[in-house]
Every structure is written in C-alpha cells, then in structure tokens.
Design a protein around this motif. Structure first.
Motif, short mmCIF file in Angstrom:
data_model
loop_
_atom_site.label_atom_id
_atom_site.label_comp_id
_atom_site.label_asym_id
_atom_site.label_seq_id
_atom_site.Cartn_x
_atom_site.Cartn_y
_atom_site.Cartn_z
N LEU A 40 0.81 -1.21 0.00
CA LEU A 40 0.00 0.00 0.00
C LEU A 40 0.85 1.27 0.00
CD1 LEU A 40 -2.71 -1.04 2.62
CD2 LEU A 40 -3.04 -0.82 0.16
N LYS A 41 1.90 1.27 0.82
CA LYS A 41 2.72 2.46 0.96
C LYS A 41 4.15 2.02 1.27
CE LYS A 41 2.20 7.14 2.82
NZ LYS A 41 1.41 8.00 3.74
N ALA A 42 4.90 1.75 0.21
CA ALA A 42 6.24 1.19 0.37
C ALA A 42 7.17 2.14 1.13
CB ALA A 42 6.83 0.84 -1.00
N GLU A 43 7.03 3.45 0.91
CA GLU A 43 7.92 4.40 1.57
C GLU A 43 7.78 4.32 3.09
OE1 GLU A 43 5.63 5.15 -0.60
OE2 GLU A 43 6.71 5.65 -2.45
N LEU A 44 6.55 4.21 3.57
CA LEU A 44 6.32 4.13 5.01
C LEU A 44 6.92 2.84 5.58
CD1 LEU A 44 5.04 5.20 7.58
CD2 LEU A 44 2.89 4.09 6.90
N ALA A 45 6.78 1.73 4.85
CA ALA A 45 7.31 0.45 5.34
C ALA A 45 8.83 0.47 5.41
CB ALA A 45 6.84 -0.69 4.43
N ILE A 46 9.47 1.17 4.45
CA ILE A 46 10.94 1.21 4.44
C ILE A 46 11.46 2.24 5.43
CG2 ILE A 46 12.94 1.69 2.99
CD1 ILE A 46 11.31 0.68 0.61
N GLU A 47 10.94 3.45 5.37
CA GLU A 47 11.44 4.51 6.25
C GLU A 47 11.11 4.23 7.72
OE1 GLU A 47 9.66 8.03 4.75
OE2 GLU A 47 10.76 7.98 2.83
N GLY A 48 10.03 3.55 7.96
CA GLY A 48 9.69 3.20 9.34
C GLY A 48 10.48 2.04 9.88
N GLY A 49 11.31 1.43 9.03
CA GLY A 49 12.14 0.32 9.48
C GLY A 49 11.42 -1.00 9.62
N PHE A 50 10.19 -1.09 9.09
CA PHE A 50 9.42 -2.33 9.25
C PHE A 50 10.02 -3.48 8.44
CE2 PHE A 50 6.19 0.99 10.16
CZ PHE A 50 5.88 0.61 11.45
N VAL A 51 10.51 -3.19 7.25
CA VAL A 51 11.09 -4.25 6.42
C VAL A 51 12.33 -4.83 7.09
CG1 VAL A 51 12.10 -4.79 4.19
CG2 VAL A 51 10.13 -3.26 4.32
N ASP A 52 13.17 -3.96 7.64
CA ASP A 52 14.36 -4.45 8.34
C ASP A 52 13.98 -5.26 9.57
OD1 ASP A 52 16.03 -3.24 6.48
OD2 ASP A 52 16.10 -1.34 7.60
N ARG A 53 12.90 -4.85 10.22
CA ARG A 53 12.45 -5.61 11.38
C ARG A 53 12.03 -7.02 10.97
NH1 ARG A 53 10.04 -2.23 15.24
NH2 ARG A 53 9.29 -4.11 16.30
N VAL A 54 11.38 -7.13 9.83
CA VAL A 54 10.96 -8.46 9.36
C VAL A 54 12.18 -9.31 9.05
CG1 VAL A 54 9.74 -9.69 7.54
CG2 VAL A 54 8.75 -7.62 8.50
N LYS A 55 13.21 -8.70 8.45
CA LYS A 55 14.43 -9.45 8.18
C LYS A 55 15.05 -9.98 9.46
CE LYS A 55 15.57 -6.88 3.97
NZ LYS A 55 16.53 -5.98 3.30
N ASP A 56 15.02 -9.17 10.51
CA ASP A 56 15.58 -9.60 11.79
C ASP A 56 14.76 -10.73 12.41
OD1 ASP A 56 17.52 -7.67 11.51
OD2 ASP A 56 16.42 -6.17 12.69
N MET A 57 13.46 -10.77 12.09
CA MET A 57 12.59 -11.77 12.70
C MET A 57 12.78 -13.16 12.11
SD MET A 57 9.10 -9.55 13.33
CE MET A 57 8.33 -10.78 14.37
N ILE A 58 13.63 -13.29 11.11
CA ILE A 58 13.99 -14.62 10.63
C ILE A 58 14.72 -15.38 11.73
CG2 ILE A 58 15.38 -15.87 8.92
CD1 ILE A 58 14.80 -13.70 6.95
N SER A 59 15.32 -14.64 12.66
CA SER A 59 16.03 -15.27 13.79
C SER A 59 15.11 -15.52 14.98
CB SER A 59 17.19 -14.37 14.22
OG SER A 59 18.07 -14.14 13.14
N ASP A 60 13.81 -15.34 14.81
CA ASP A 60 12.86 -15.55 15.91
C ASP A 60 12.92 -16.99 16.39
OD1 ASP A 60 10.26 -13.85 16.98
OD2 ASP A 60 9.98 -16.02 17.10
N ASN A 61 12.63 -17.17 17.66
CA ASN A 61 12.68 -18.52 18.23
C ASN A 61 11.44 -19.35 17.92
OD1 ASN A 61 10.84 -17.21 19.82
ND2 ASN A 61 12.02 -17.39 21.73
N ASN A 62 10.43 -18.75 17.31
CA ASN A 62 9.22 -19.49 16.95
C ASN A 62 9.24 -19.80 15.46
OD1 ASN A 62 6.21 -19.54 15.95
ND2 ASN A 62 6.13 -20.00 18.14
N PRO A 63 9.10 -21.07 15.08
CA PRO A 63 9.21 -21.43 13.66
C PRO A 63 8.12 -20.82 12.78
CG PRO A 63 8.49 -23.32 14.97
CD PRO A 63 8.91 -22.26 15.92
#
Length: 705
Positions: free
Chosen positions: A151-174
């Motif tokens: 919907l709004k790629a700029e908000l997702a990138i500038e808000g750091g949400f995409v990077d947060r999702v990348k970090d969540m690959i290391s989450d302890n829940n499969p």
C-alpha cells in the motif's frame, strides 16, 4: 443442503428492520442482526447503508461478534472511506487488549482495510506488535508489514518495518520465521514490479539458510510450503551445501500434505545436480519415487495436479518411475481428466520390457464408453508403435483387432494412427490397408478421411482398386473439408503419376483439377491445383514425379513436449500453477499494470508463434522456422515439434518438396509444345507452357512461371 435462515430472501423493508435491531438495547438481537447483515453481504446484497450502525457494535467483549464486524469493515472499507476513520480508536484499543487473539485480529484487519486514512494510524500499533510476547501476534504482524509495503512502500521502508521483518527470521518461533520468509518474498516481488528491486530486496545467504532448515521441521504445513519455496530459489555456495539441503529436506517426503511433498521434491530436484555425486543423485531419485506414487493414490483433484507435475519431472528424469507403470493404470471411477493424464504418463514410461502390459491395458481402455478416452487410448497405441520399434508389429495387431470391432469412432481413430505408423515404417505394414478400405463408409470425420486418402495416394501402386476408391472422394470433392480436399488433390495426382496408363486415373485427375481451380474458394487449394496442373502439363515427367512423389519425412515422438530451456525453469516451479499449466507464470498471471503490459506483449508473441505453427502445418517448415528467428531456439523447437506431431496436415500431405525455384526451373526447362509421354498421356493441352485450364481459371503467370 438447506441454508441457514440468515441466507433467506431479503424482505421488503428488511434494511429498516436490521438497522433497528443493530441499535437494539438487547445484546442478542444486535448479534443476530449482525449475522443477518453478514449473510446478506455473503450472497451479494448491498448492505453498505448499514455501515454506521454496524460500526457501533464494534466495541464488544464478544469475540465472535467482533470478528463479524471486522469482516464487514474489510468488505465495505473502500466504499465508505470517510466512515472507516471512526473505527481507528477501537482498532488501536484492541491492539492493546490482554487477549492475543484480539490483538492479532485488530492488526490483521487494519492491514486488510486498504484505506489510506487508516495507514497513517497503523505504524504505532504495528511497531509495538512486532515485539509482542505472543508468537501468534508476531506472525500476524509480520504479514501486515507485507500488506503495508504493497500500500505504501515508503512508510514500510522509512519506518524500518522491512528491516524488522528481516531480523525476525532469527525468531525462536518457527511459525514467525515462516511468515517472515513469506512476507519478505511478497515484498521482494512487489519491489521488483514497482522499482526494479532497488528497495527492500531480500538476499538469502548461508546464515539465513541454516535458520530456515531448523524451522522447517517445526512449523505448520503452510509454513513449510513457504520455506520450501524459498529454498528452491536459493543458489548453494558449494556442493557440500547442496547435499546438506537435500538431506534436510528429504524427511518432508513423508508429509501428509501433497503440496509439502511436491515442494520438497522441487527443492531436491533443484539442488541434487549441484552435489556433483552421481551415486547420491541416483539415491535421491529412488527416494523420490514412493512419495510421487503416494500422491497418485490421493483424491482426484490432487491426483491431477500430481500427474501434471510428474509428467514434467519425467521429461527431465525419464527413469524416476520406470518400475511403477501399474500405479498409473486407470480405474473405472477415475474422472476423465485424470485418465487422460495417466495415459500420458504411461506413454512416457513405456519401454520394451513393459510395452506388452501397456498394450493390454490400452486395448481394454479402447472398449470403454467414453468416446474421447477411447480415442486417446488408440492414439497412445500408435505412439507406442512409433516410440518403440520392437513393439510396432504388436501395436499394429492390436489396432487391427480394434478395427474389426467396426465401431465408427474406433475405426476412424485407428485410421489416423495407422497413417502415422506408415510415416514411421514405410511399406512395412501395408497388409492392413484392405481392412481400412473396407470401412471407408464409416469415415465421416475430416481427419480420418484425410488419413485414408493419404494412405490411398501413398500406396496407390499396391492397391488394386485405388483409382476407384479415390474416384469416390473426387465426386464429393467440392463438399469436403479443406483438409480432405488437400489430401484428395495430392493423392489423385500421385495416383496418376504412379498409374499413368489407367483411364480412370486420367479422368479423375482432370476432374479434380477442374473442380479445384473453378469451384473451390480456398485460395491455397487453387494455387496447389495450378502448380499440379503446370507440373503435369510440362514435358518433364521426371520433374513432376520428383516433386509430387517425394518420400514423406519420417516422424518421431518428441522426448519432451516442453522446450529444454523452459523445462529447466518449470522444474524450479514444481507444485506451482506454472508446473500444472506447463507454461511460465508470466503467460497467465498479470501483476497490475506492469504485468498486464508484459502479458499483452507476450500474447502478441504467442499469436505470431501460432501463425508460424499454422504455416508449418501447411508444409512450409523451413520458412516458418526462419521467421521465428535464430534467437528463439525454444520456439523453433516447439514449432518443429508441432510440425511433427501426430495428425498434422503437413505430415498428411507429404508435399514438402514444393518450392518456387524448383517449379520455375522445371517449367522453364519444358520446350514450348513439348509432348513427353504424349503430354502425360495427352490429356492436357499446354500451349506455350500455359495450362489449358477452363476459361475461369487464371493463367500460369500468377505463379510466376
């Protein structure tokens, strides 16, 4: 099944009643009214006028009622963008609810509303819920990031949400890991379409790979599908890593979900060649056979998808199911689409050791009541004869037994198949021609009639009554289908060149040439008749024989129905729609405006290829292949395969030797008024090398001769 009372016909004034119930002081009446609103919405009735009244029922402790209201909001948010903003406070409040189900439901609904005014209020709760203590909430919030990006790629990138999702690959829940991978895959695809992948690109490296392999065995089936799809796109760093991936994925062969099994097969197929160990590859191939066989015993819809994928896999690895022929035998209660796919797979598995078993099975299929399936079985017998030379004679005997049944559709399909066998083995099985001719009255389909006429013309010198048989076709020449007309014209000219002393052949060829040039509206047919007329009017009888009686090229069954380059791509997409359709996804899936433009361009290209294939079918193979261009090798391969496919018009004609230079030279070499063989028995008058056509026929100058 009787529908609930909520789905009954809408009564006059019901909207007023629903509004009154939605504003009732009694909780049960309000909940019942919401259910009736959802029922009306489900069957397509417009209940958007009740938006404010439904919105009032959003603040409730009843989780079922809250779900219904959220469902209503998702459906009508676009039509009521001004009123949706009134729900923001409730959404934000629900994201702080003690119940994780309510928190997840709120953030999921906010992501699905797709209203710009809601997006601005989404950032704060989404940022909080990505760190929620509940894995269920985190995995829901991860998917919401993908929706926010679309919907709004700029908000997702500038808000750091995409990077947060990348970090969540290391989450302890499969499951959080699986959803993070699915979200990043969607984000990457959207980024590729919108900005060429400059932003939010996702690169799978060795560290991420290890985390995915650990989560693979612990998440749900849908999470496994997402992870397996990502593993199939990964390019391993070395042979050891490829081997490790295959070993970790193989346990998924035992999963109950067919999509997981096919996904695991895809990953192994992609990575096993990179191991560099032929023995290991053979071991993997043997282990893939049982799960694929298990899929064939599933419900019909799953069977069909599995069979389409198996058909594709067998084109690259023909020996993977070489000992499993019996598994693909058709059952009496199999749907027609499953039976057809099973026959295709059995043809790919046929070899000298199992062909007798296959022929016995196909003979049984030819006695069923489903006419289309019977035709497919008979054609499969012909494919066995062409593909396996040692079994050709046995196939011919089976076809002969089927012809003796005298069932019209059986005889006609057998005639088409026998024509193909003659193309593969000329002059070997001509003893069955009398049986075909004895059933000539049964021929009422153009393809069968054209096949029989081709046989009569090709073997006219071996058939005593060939002239009488072809004379019957000449009588109904004008009323026949174009395919039959082309064959009749060519066959009668062949008959005349093979039996020039036959008075009936002389009369028949004169009659069919006159009809073709004066009574037929097909321009290609008239042109061919003029070419034949010029050849027969020339003084060089050998030139006419060299053009008309040229041996037909042998045909063969292509090992693959998909070009090699495309096959390599489709193997990487096993278990997806593209592997079911045997086409790249870009040909049937559009991605917004960008995707539709590429789809239209591809459609134009496909249309050009279709025209080229049609040209090939008329016998002009070399020119059509040249038109496709040297850069389009897969298209040329596919076109050539289409030209050699069973039943093509070009194969029937066998007149591929026609070319303008050859006709020009043969015509110019004829002396004016020459009379070789008395102008081929003197039945033509060719003054100044111009055919004595009736007055309505144009002169030979139209041919450039």
């Amino acid at each position: 099944m009787q529908l609930p009372s909520y789905f009954g016909a809408q009564r006059k004034g019901e909207t007023h009643e629903l509004r009154a119930d939605l504003n009732s002081e009694y909780r049960d009446r309000r909940k019942d009214a919401i259910k009736r609103v959802i029922a009306n919405m489900t069957v397509g009735k417009d209940v958007s006028a009740l938006f404010p009244d439904v919105l009032k029922n959003m603040q409730t402790e009843d989780l079922e009622q809250k779900k219904l209201v959220y469902l209503y909001l998702m459906n009508y948010a676009k039509t009521q963008p001004e009123l949706v903003i009134l729900a923001v406070n409730t959404f934000v409040k629900d994201t702080e609810d003690p119940n994780p189900l309510v928190r997840a439901l709120a953030i999921r609904t906010m992501g699905c509303l797709r209203a710009e005014k809601i997006i601005d209020y989404l950032s704060v709760p989404l940022d909080r819920l990505l760190n929620d203590e509940s894995p269920y909430v985190r995995k829901t919030a991860v998917l919401c990031v993908a929706k926010l990006f679309s919907l709004k790629a700029e908000l997702a990138i500038e808000g750091g949400f995409v990077d947060r999702v990348k970090d969540m690959i290391s989450d302890n829940n499969p499951m959080v890991v699986a959803n993070a991978i699915a979200a990043l895959t969607d984000i990457h695809e959207v980024a590729q379409l919108t900005d060429g992948g400059r932003h939010a690109s996702f690169v799978l490296n060795s560290d991420v790979l290890m985390k995915l392999l650990v989560a693979l065995n612990e998440c749900t089936e849908w999470g496994r599908i997402a992870i397996l799809h990502t593993l199939a796109t990964y390019r391993s760093a070395d042979e050891r890593e490829s081997e490790h991936i295959c070993e970790r994925v193989m346990p998924q062969f035992q999963h109950a979900n067919g999509a997981v099994v096919l996904g695991a097969v895809k990953v192994v197929l992609v990575h096993m060649e990179s191991t560099g160990k032929p023995e290991f590859v053979q071991q993997l191939v043997r282990k893939m056979a049982p799960p694929l066989v298990t899929l064939v015993t599933s419900e019909p819809e799953v069977q069909w998808v599995a069979l389409r994928n198996i058909n594709l896999i067998l084109q690259k690895y023909p020996d993977i199911l070489s000992n499993e022929m019996r598994v693909f035998f058709c059952k009496y209660n199999d749907p027609p689409y499953v039976k057809t796919e099973k026959v295709d797979v059995m043809i790919r598995l046929a070899n000298e050791s199992n062909v007798d078993m296959l022929l016995s099975e196909l003979k049984e299929y030819a006695s069923e009541v489903d006419v289309d399936f019977v035709r497919r079985a008979i054609r499969a017998i012909g494919q066995c004869a062409i593909a396996i030379e040692a079994a050709a004679e046995r196939c011919v005997y089976v076809l002969l037994e089927l012809i003796h049944t005298r069932a019209s559709y059986v005889v006609q399909e057998a005639t088409v198949v026998v024509k193909d066998i003659f193309r593969k083995y000329p002059h070997q099985y001509t003893k069955i021609i009398p049986q075909l001719c004895a059933n000539m009255d049964e021929m009422d389909e153009p393809e069968a009639k054209a096949s029989l006429v081709w046989i009569l013309g090709e073997y006219a010198e071996q058939i005593d009554n060939a002239a009488e048989q072809l004379a019957l076709f000449a009588e109904q020449f004008v009323d026949d289908e174009p395919d039959v007309q082309f064959q009749t014209l060519s066959a009668i000219v062949k008959l005349f060149l093979k039996k020039p002393d036959s008075p009936l052949a002389q009369r028949t060829v004169q009659d069919v040439l006159e009809k073709a040039t004066t009574k037929c509206s097909n321009a290609d047919l008239r042109d061919r008749a003029f070419v034949y007329w010029r050849l027969l009017s020339s003084s060089d009888a050998d030139a006419a024989r060299a053009v008309v009686l040229v041996p037909a090229p042998l045909i063969s069954i292509p090992l693959t129905t998909v070009p090699r380059s495309l096959l390599h791509e489709l193997i990487r997409e096993v278990s997806l729609l593209s592997s079911v359709y045997h086409k790249p996804a870009s040909t049937f899936i559009g991605h917004g405006r960008v995707g539709m433009q590429s789809l239209r361009a591809l459609s134009d290209d496909e249309a050009a290829r279709t025209r080229a294939i049609a040209t090939v079918a008329q016998g002009e193979k070399s020119e059509a292949l040249l038109d496709l261009g040297a850069d389009d090798a897969p298209a040329a391969t596919a076109t050539h395969a289409a030209a050699q496919s069973l039943g093509s018009l070009g194969d029937l004609l066998g007149d591929d030797a026609f070319s303008t230079p050859a006709m020009t030279s043969s015509a110019q070499s004829a002396p004016s008024g020459g009379n070789a063989m008395d102008d081929l028995l003197g039945i033509f008058d060719a003054p100044s090398a111009t055919p004595a056509a009736p007055s309505a026929a144009p002169s030979g100058d139209l041919l450039g001769l």
